[in-house]
Design a protein around this motif. Structure first.
Motif, PDB file in Angstrom:
ATOM      1  N   PRO A  83      22.488  -6.468   7.132  1.00 12.82           N
ATOM      2  CA  PRO A  83      22.056  -7.561   8.015  1.00 12.82           C
ATOM      3  C   PRO A  83      23.031  -8.733   8.007  1.00 12.82           C
ATOM      4  O   PRO A  83      23.235  -9.380   9.038  1.00 12.82           O
ATOM      5  N   ARG A  84      23.647  -9.013   6.863  1.00 16.74           N
ATOM      6  CA  ARG A  84      24.587 -10.134   6.780  1.00 16.74           C
ATOM      7  C   ARG A  84      25.804  -9.912   7.683  1.00 16.74           C
ATOM      8  O   ARG A  84      26.311 -10.846   8.296  1.00 16.74           O
ATOM      9  N   ARG A  85      26.265  -8.680   7.772  1.00 15.70           N
ATOM     10  CA  ARG A  85      27.406  -8.392   8.655  1.00 15.70           C
ATOM     11  C   ARG A  85      27.025  -8.545  10.116  1.00 15.70           C
ATOM     12  O   ARG A  85      27.794  -9.083  10.921  1.00 15.70           O
ATOM     13  N   LEU A  89      28.901 -11.330  12.581  1.00 12.12           N
ATOM     14  CA  LEU A  89      29.601 -11.032  13.830  1.00 12.12           C
ATOM     15  C   LEU A  89      28.899 -11.646  15.033  1.00 12.12           C
ATOM     16  O   LEU A  89      29.557 -12.075  15.991  1.00 12.12           O
ATOM     17  N   THR A  90      27.573 -11.696  14.991  1.00 15.09           N
ATOM     18  CA  THR A  90      26.846 -12.320  16.099  1.00 15.09           C
ATOM     19  C   THR A  90      27.208 -13.792  16.221  1.00 15.09           C
ATOM     20  O   THR A  90      27.463 -14.302  17.317  1.00 15.09           O
ATOM     21  N   LEU A  91      27.241 -14.488  15.092  1.00 17.46           N
ATOM     22  CA  LEU A  91      27.583 -15.910  15.111  1.00 17.46           C
ATOM     23  C   LEU A  91      29.028 -16.140  15.534  1.00 17.46           C
ATOM     24  O   LEU A  91      29.320 -16.896  16.468  1.00 17.46           O
ATOM     25  N   VAL A 137      19.772 -16.978  14.350  1.00 18.81           N
ATOM     26  CA  VAL A 137      20.476 -15.790  13.868  1.00 18.81           C
ATOM     27  C   VAL A 137      20.786 -15.916  12.377  1.00 18.81           C
ATOM     28  O   VAL A 137      20.586 -14.970  11.605  1.00 18.81           O
ATOM     29  N   ALA A 138      21.279 -17.079  11.952  1.00 15.41           N
ATOM     30  CA  ALA A 138      21.594 -17.278  10.538  1.00 15.41           C
ATOM     31  C   ALA A 138      20.357 -17.086   9.666  1.00 15.41           C
ATOM     32  O   ALA A 138      20.432 -16.474   8.592  1.00 15.41           O
ATOM     33  N   SER A 139      19.225 -17.591  10.114  1.00 11.21           N
ATOM     34  CA  SER A 139      17.990 -17.455   9.340  1.00 11.21           C
ATOM     35  C   SER A 139      17.517 -16.006   9.287  1.00 11.21           C
ATOM     36  O   SER A 139      17.087 -15.516   8.233  1.00 11.21           O
ATOM     37  N   LEU A 140      17.618 -15.298  10.406  1.00 11.81           N
ATOM     38  CA  LEU A 140      17.121 -13.924  10.473  1.00 11.81           C
ATOM     39  C   LEU A 140      17.923 -12.975   9.589  1.00 11.81           C
ATOM     40  O   LEU A 140      17.362 -12.063   8.978  1.00 11.81           O
ATOM     41  N   GLY A 145      14.578 -15.650   4.195  1.00 11.00           N
ATOM     42  CA  GLY A 145      13.245 -15.812   4.761  1.00 11.00           C
ATOM     43  C   GLY A 145      13.343 -15.992   6.259  1.00 11.00           C
ATOM     44  O   GLY A 145      14.067 -16.860   6.737  1.00 11.00           O
ATOM     45  N   ALA A 146      12.618 -15.145   6.996  1.00 10.96           N
ATOM     46  CA  ALA A 146      12.759 -15.169   8.447  1.00 10.96           C
ATOM     47  C   ALA A 146      11.418 -15.200   9.165  1.00 10.96           C
ATOM     48  O   ALA A 146      11.294 -14.703  10.272  1.00 10.96           O
ATOM     49  N   SER A 147      10.414 -15.795   8.536  1.00 12.95           N
ATOM     50  CA  SER A 147       9.142 -15.943   9.232  1.00 12.95           C
ATOM     51  C   SER A 147       9.307 -16.942  10.358  1.00 12.95           C
ATOM     52  O   SER A 147      10.215 -17.781  10.344  1.00 12.95           O
ATOM     53  N   ALA A 148       8.420 -16.855  11.343  1.00 11.69           N
ATOM     54  CA  ALA A 148       8.521 -17.741  12.506  1.00 11.69           C
ATOM     55  C   ALA A 148       8.475 -19.207  12.091  1.00 11.69           C
ATOM     56  O   ALA A 148       9.241 -20.036  12.586  1.00 11.69           O
TER      57      ALA A 148
END
Length: 298
Positions: A83-85, A89-91, A137-140, A145-148
């Protein structure tokens, strides 16, 4: 343009030859994201005027970011990326260097008329995408932690996003007085040299073998596929001339400096992020003028 390379080179040289204080990179990155970037947003956003005729370069920025997210999420699933990769790349490859490189390059190629279109793409496209989409994106993908509720809290406390909202209100109220705008701009101008110096301190051309595919994929999207997708969108929508050309060029700009700093702060493969950024800056000096030759206003 010269300061981009001077500060990047200084960072590389200092990493190799100078005794550096402990914690210098996190300290610089904290200033860039929490002080310099919000100051720049707050100084510039009140001047933005929304022109519905210039929807194309703005939408082009959203297409570049969301397209990167979709592409790298799909590639990550197929290739087993972490997920970090995917987040890295998305950012870095979803957000372009549409101001510090975009402004001088577009002005050199298309004068003040082209620059006015480039500013719209940057301030209505990339600024909101960094301030809002970037933190999501960074949080997800950072594993923090990626809760809403967590994402909303981080978004609402991200200094650049707060500055964006405040800047919109100030713009509606008539803008900042010069006595406040000038120091904000001066603080904001520290962003480029410090961010690139930080990138230089971390820059590595010798990536691990398993990172090379990600480097090629990221730059392939940012420098080639994204501008082609934006070009196809513009042609299909009947956009032409300078608006089409500048919108495509802004989509083709090198990765955004602040996005690499955000990736570093959230520990999204910072070595990969900084190498993609450095290589993208160098390559874009060839790909932007070359691509411009094939565009309507080129």
């Amino acid at each position: 343009m010269l300061i981009l390379f001077l500060c990047l080179a200084l960072g590389i040289l200092c990493r190799r030859y100078a005794p550096l204080p402990e914690g210098i990179v996190p300290g610089i990155n904290w200033w860039v994201l929490n002080i310099a970037l919000p100051a720049l947003v707050l100084a510039l956003v009140p001047h933005v005027t929304i022109d519905t005729r210039l929807w194309f370069p703005v939408v082009g920025m959203y297409v570049t970011f969301l397209g990167a997210w979709a592409l790298f999420a799909a590639m990550g699933k197929a290739l087993g990326w972490s997920p970090r990769r995917i987040g890295c790349l998305t950012l870095v490859c979803g957000l372009g260097n549409t101001s510090f490189m975009g402004y001088p390059l577009v002005e050199a190629l298309h004068g003040k008329a082209g620059l006015s279109v480039a500013v719209i793409a940057d301030q209505l496209g990339c600024f909101p995408m960094l301030a809002a989409g970037g933190i999501v994106v960074a949080s997800l993908y950072s594993g923090r932690g990626a809760s809403a509720s967590t994402i909303v809290r981080r978004l609402l406390t991200f200094p650049a996003f707060i500055a964006l909202l405040v800047g919109i209100v100030i713009g509606m109220a008539g803008g900042l007085p010069a006595a406040l705008e000038t120091p904000l701009l001066q603080i904001g101008q520290t962003l480029t040299p410090l961010a690139l110096f930080s990138v230089g301190l971390q820059f590595r051309l010798h990536l691990r073998r398993e990172q090379m595919g990600a480097l090629v994929a990221g730059l392939g999207w940012k420098l080639l596929l994204a501008p082609l997708l934006v070009l196809g969108l513009g042609v299909a929508a009947g956009v032409s001339g300078l608006t089409l050309t500048v919108g495509v060029l802004q989509a083709a700009m090198a990765p955004m400096i602040s996005a690499a700093i955000l990736a570093d702060q959230y520990e999204l493969e910072p070595q990969l992020a900084n190498t993609v950024l450095g290589a993208g800056i160098l390559l874009s000096l060839v790909t932007i003028p070359l691509g411009n030759l094939f565009l309507p206003a080129g």
